[in-house]
Write a protein that holds these residues in place. Sequence first.
Motif, short mmCIF file in Angstrom:
data_model
loop_
_atom_site.label_atom_id
_atom_site.label_comp_id
_atom_site.label_asym_id
_atom_site.label_seq_id
_atom_site.Cartn_x
_atom_site.Cartn_y
_atom_site.Cartn_z
N TYR A 57 0.86 -1.19 0.00
CA TYR A 57 0.00 0.00 0.00
C TYR A 57 0.89 1.24 0.00
CZ TYR A 57 -3.68 -3.26 1.27
OH TYR A 57 -4.56 -4.31 1.28
N GLY A 58 0.90 1.95 -1.09
CA GLY A 58 1.73 3.15 -1.18
C GLY A 58 0.95 4.32 -1.74
N GLY A 59 -0.36 4.31 -1.51
CA GLY A 59 -1.20 5.32 -2.11
C GLY A 59 -1.74 4.85 -3.45
#
Length: 280
Positions: free
Chosen positions: A207-209
Amino acid sequence: MLKLGLIDSGPVAVSDWQAASDRLSDVTIVDADAADAVLVAGVDAANQATESGRHVLLVPGSLQSSEEAADLAAPDGTVVMLAATGRFQPSIREVQAVNSNGSLGSLGLLRIHRWLPGGDPVGITCLADQLDLANWLFGTLPSEVYAVRRGESGGYAHVHLGFPGDGMALVDVATTLPGGDDYYSLSLIGGDGSVYADDHHNMHLLYGGGQPEAVRGGESVFGLVNLLSEFAAAVSEGRAADPGLSAAVEALKVAEAAEKSIEAGAPLRLNETGDGYEFG
């Protein structure tokens, strides 16, 4: 020390073979001229190598028919091994370990998904790699073979195998994924339990945006490490390697029966002598 020359590395990158040998104390990668064993593709190259007294690892996808595979020669003192990497993946070895110790009971169903990008037609050699696993896990040839192929390019094939004792295998191979990673799943179900080898177990969500993506952890080169260990042990102990020549012939016989079934739209049965398939 086994000195292995990579005359043809097959679908596996040379760097992966090198990384696998680096993890072993009894195998080293050398120039082909200095090797006492070679990785080659095709019957002619394999037979030329054994005639010169060298041991052979054979790229499995390079064999086009069971008749061609039957022409492979293994003179006394030489080891010829099919480089069937699927058998040596740690997850699939664990499946077979549970199967062979009797924990699953009588086998009922083997399910294999092999999905790839690229869009190429699914041919005999691609099917044979997976059908070899079915023969291995059931410990025998299937008694019945029925198959279909779909898609304009022939990029999807589904094979249904019936085994003695009412066990069955459903194997599908597709080359219709979009560009990116492939997907593999193997499930083996018996009367007393089941065991699975599935890429989903090796996926990690990042999850990195924005939209999250799953990244495969994978099994690294440990399948190749296990394969090279068996090859080196067979050479050192002066015995046949597993899988040997008969496994290559049998996998291709089943794949050829699947091709005939696709063309005719009908199932084939193992003949009375147990060495081939026929309609009826």
